[in-house]
Design an enzyme around this catalytic site. Structure first.
Site, PDB file in Angstrom:
ATOM      1  N   ARG A 318     -20.107 -14.286   6.325  1.00  0.00           N
ATOM      2  CA  ARG A 318     -18.831 -14.234   7.041  1.00  0.00           C
ATOM      3  C   ARG A 318     -18.992 -14.437   8.552  1.00  0.00           C
ATOM      4  O   ARG A 318     -18.458 -13.671   9.361  1.00  0.00           O
ATOM      5  CB  ARG A 318     -18.136 -12.904   6.778  1.00  0.00           C
ATOM      6  CG  ARG A 318     -17.876 -12.645   5.303  1.00  0.00           C
ATOM      7  CD  ARG A 318     -17.434 -11.225   5.032  1.00  0.00           C
ATOM      8  NE  ARG A 318     -17.343 -10.957   3.610  1.00  0.00           N
ATOM      9  CZ  ARG A 318     -17.288  -9.745   3.063  1.00  0.00           C
ATOM     10  NH1 ARG A 318     -17.315  -8.692   3.853  1.00  0.00           N
ATOM     11  NH2 ARG A 318     -17.183  -9.582   1.770  1.00  0.00           N
ATOM     12  N   ASP A 505      20.716  13.011 -25.059  1.00  0.00           N
ATOM     13  CA  ASP A 505      20.386  13.671 -23.800  1.00  0.00           C
ATOM     14  C   ASP A 505      21.188  12.991 -22.684  1.00  0.00           C
ATOM     15  O   ASP A 505      21.655  11.861 -22.832  1.00  0.00           O
ATOM     16  CB  ASP A 505      18.886  13.561 -23.552  1.00  0.00           C
ATOM     17  CG  ASP A 505      18.476  14.120 -22.201  1.00  0.00           C
ATOM     18  OD1 ASP A 505      18.913  15.229 -21.873  1.00  0.00           O
ATOM     19  OD2 ASP A 505      17.751  13.419 -21.480  1.00  0.00           O
TER      20      ASP A 505
END
Length: 736
Positions: A318, A505
């Site tokens: 790099r 529910d």
């Protein structure tokens, strides 16, 4: 035949486009070696097995040469993802190595939050998705690698829902406190991207836990022993420490070429003790700190002067990133200072090597080295430490290893040090170089046995086996999903029934979960839907909820449905008065409310809800981790307090509730089933409290759990928004 698609940022080959032809060179690295060994083994065991590697070829290839490049790589079992120079710069050198790499390695001051880099990262991940999608066939397995492709699993999942898909992160995954530094949209998309994979793998247990912690804190998804429910779908996060090709390193170490080179190295270095380190040029590797530790060692232990040589082998990496250029200059200066300060005409204390070497040269250095100095400041695994001891077939060598490296979890017998403390490095060097051959063998033998047993092949086999198990578990759970065929059967059964019973529910089922209970009032669409369902028979539909009766009556009374409040404590049939299922004095609440009230004070965002027959502590709006921890503490305290009382402690979704024992949705439903003797029952719920309901129903009932697949219900729906369409289908069938 089975095919494995390996996807990584870089291919195991590097292409260079010349004026006349394309040059293709093989690349090296731990990942390439690991997969090479695994693929070779699979081909031996499964004739016809095929693997394809997808990735960037390492350089920009012109449009005119891309077809030739693709053909050249195809012959080598690879498929390229072509990137322009600008894309590779902003993707790899930008977001990957200026944002993710420093953040994941805890170098937060190095992180660049450039939006352009993020946009390119997204676009490149999409490009990878397009290339992988173009070659997929039924039965393929895709294994995505590392931090460059964190978004890819979700992108592939969106296009190929049934794909067998794994993801492995080779860097650390940082703690939540570090990961949260990313902008909110980015960190959410990264987590969602990783969760596109069926199995998400990490090197060590703590990285797995950090990931699960971030998923909970940022996405609100909890896990059960590493299993994460995303709606009705299952994902798993687990630990798989990457190994090395142990047999290959042993064989190389025993080869004549390596033995000859080892002798040459010893001769070149004057038969002195050799301390070796091997790293890519990277600020996470702690190379400068290592040099300072060696310098302190020479200061503190002058008896080692002219008897030891430190060989730091640094592989260029790099170079386009400014931090790496600065690091290279700093290393050059530090080496010069040490050699200038301690060196003599016949002795160079640091023999600095800034170059790449082939594998034979590397193994020769491993074999020649008396000590391995592997001290990264932070490392996902670090295979150099494993390679070093794998090459030491006689058990010799002293390994000094950073406790910040993932490999330290498997190599506890090594000399473990904190790489930030030069004193520890200096003392460890003296210990390592003074260590007897017997102690070296005693330390290294158990490590080598582990490395031999869990080599790179075993790592891949373990991951692939676990991926297959996750997929099989998904298939079992998937058979419970209410697909079109099952929904049709359900609707036909409802239409044919003479005495249907619907038990629904409310919160999380008919309406989404709201931050506060009062914000979940029914909308007009729901009110009309319930009216239409109840119109067939006012005694056929019941809302069965944990809410208190006043709210239910105010919100749902006009729909003419039956109401069951406080988890079954109160029941009201349409047009009738409320009746209490188990009368009991509410005096007990005076003892419970102060206990829960104390937790309201401790946990910001939590609240207390007092009902006729129960008391609830809600923590949905609280800090997820603190709320979950305090909920466990409260549940334990209440369980002990109510041990001799006729009370029950219930743990629901972000709520702890105390109610009268024996009162639950299941008991209420059992009464209705007994009274009505229905010939069709449909029950839908999303919470732990609904499990009592599902258990109480006849085996023929259609019990449906919304969301998480861990349930006793017969069937599942993906999410709350699927419930109303299902109920509407019942009405549509009625009209046909």
């Amino acid at each position: 035949m089975p095919r494995l698609i390996i996807v990584s940022n870089r291919l195991p080959f590097t292409l260079h486009e010349g004026e006349a032809e394309l040059e293709c060179k093989p690349s090296s690295g731990g990942l390439i070696t690991a997969f090479g060994a695994y693929v070779e083994q699979r081909r031996e065991q499964e004739p016809g097995f095929e693997s394809i590697w997808v990735g960037w070829p390492g350089s920009e290839i012109s449009d005119a040469a891309r077809e030739r490049a693709s053909e050249l790589l195809k012959q080598r079992g690879a498929l390229p993802v072509f990137l322009s120079r600008e894309e590779s710069d902003d993707f790899y050198y930008g977001f990957c190595n200026r944002t993710l790499w420093p953040l994941f390695h805890y170098f937060s001051s190095y992180v660049d939050y450039e939006p352009k880099y993020w946009d390119t990262y997204v676009r490149v991940n999409q490009s990878f998705c397009g290339v992988v999608s173009s070659l997929l066939q039924p039965g393929d397995t895709v294994w995505v690698q590392d931090y460059q492709l964190l978004l890819l699993p979700a992108l592939l999942r969106e296009r190929h829902p049934g794909l067998q898909l794994g993801f492995f992160l080779h860097t650390p995954f940082p703690s939540y406190e570090v990961f949260r530094l990313l902008p909110t949209p980015w960190k959410r998309e990264i987590l969602r991207g990783m969760l596109g994979a069926d199995l998400i793998g990490f090197h060590v247990h703590e990285y797995t836990q950090y990931f699960l912690h971030s998923v909970q804190r940022i996405l609100g998804l909890e896990h059960r022993l590493g299993q994460i429910a995303i709606g009705a779908e299952l994902r798993r996060a687990d630990t798989f420490p990457l190994g090395v090709d142990f047999a290959k390193f042993e064989q190389l170490a025993a080869s004549d070429r390596v033995r000859q080179r080892r002798a040459q190295i010893a001769e070149e270095l004057g038969q002195r003790k050799i301390v070796l380190s091997v790293d890519r040029l990277d600020y996470t590797k702690g190379i400068e700190s290592r040099l300072r530790g060696y310098e302190l060692f020479l200061e503190r232990f002058p008896e080692w002067h002219d008897k030891v040589v430190f060989v730091p082998l640094v592989v260029p990496s790099r170079a386009e990133v400014p931090e790496y250029e600065q690091l290279k200059r700093a290393l050059d200066e530090r080496v010069g200072e040490i050699n200038g300060r301690f060196g003599t005409l016949g002795w160079v204390p640091v023999v600095y090597q800034y170059r790449a070497v082939d594998q034979e040269e590397l193994v020769a250095l491993y074999v020649a080295a008396d000590a391995g100095l592997i001290t990264p400041l932070r490392d996902g695994m670090n295979l150099v430490a494993k390679e070093y001891l794998a090459s030491k077939s006689d058990g010799s060598g002293a390994l000094i290893l950073s406790e910040m490296a993932g490999a330290s979890r498997e190599m506890a017998e090594a000399i473990l040090i904190n790489p930030n403390h030069w004193d520890e490095i200096a003392e460890a060097l003296n210990q390592a170089l003074s260590m007897s051959a017997e102690e070296q063998r005693l330390r290294n033998t158990p490590i080598r046995e582990r490395l031999r047993a869990y080599d790179s092949r075993r790592w891949a086999v373990h991951f692939m086996s676990s991926l297959g198990k996750v997929k099989e578990q998904q298939r079992r759970l998937g058979s419970k999903l209410l697909n079109r065929e099952l929904r049709g059967a359900l609707s036909r059964a409802y239409r044919a029934a003479q005495r249907p019973l619907l038990l629904l529910d409310y919160d999380g089922t008919l309406v989404p979960i709201a931050p506060e209970p009062r914000l979940a009032a029914p909308d007009q669409e729901l009110t009309e839907l319930l009216r239409r369902l109840a119109s067939r028979s006012a005694r056929s539909v019941f809302i069965i909820s944990g809410r208190e009766r006043g709210t239910l009556e105010r919100w749902l009374g006009p729909t003419r449905v039956g109401l069951i409040a406080e988890h079954g404590a109160w029941l009201r049939e349409s047009g009738e008065d409320w009746r209490l299922s188990k009368p009991q004095s509410p005096e007990w609440k005076a003892q419970i409310v102060p206990i829960m009230g104390a937790y309201v004070s401790q946990v910001a965002g939590s609240l207390l809800e007092e009902k006729d027959q129960s008391v609830a502590w809600h923590y949905r709006r609280s800090d997820p981790e603190l709320g979950a921890q305090r909920a466990k503490e409260l549940a334990d305290e209440l369980t002990q307090f109510t041990a001799n009382l006729d009370l029950q402690v219930l743990e629901g979704k972000k709520v702890i509730e105390v109610r009268v024992a024996g009162v639950n949705k299941g008991a209420a439903a059992a009464v209705l089933v007994l009274e009505r003797e229905p010939d069709f029952v449909l029950a839908i719920g999303d919470d732990q409290t609904d499990e009592d309901l599902f258990r109480s129903l006849p085996a023929s009932a259609y019990s449906v759990h919304v969301g998480a697949p861990f349930t006793v219900a017969r069937f599942n729906l993906h999410e709350q928004k699927d419930v109303r369409p299902l109920l509407s289908e019942l009405l549509e069938e009625e009209r046909t």
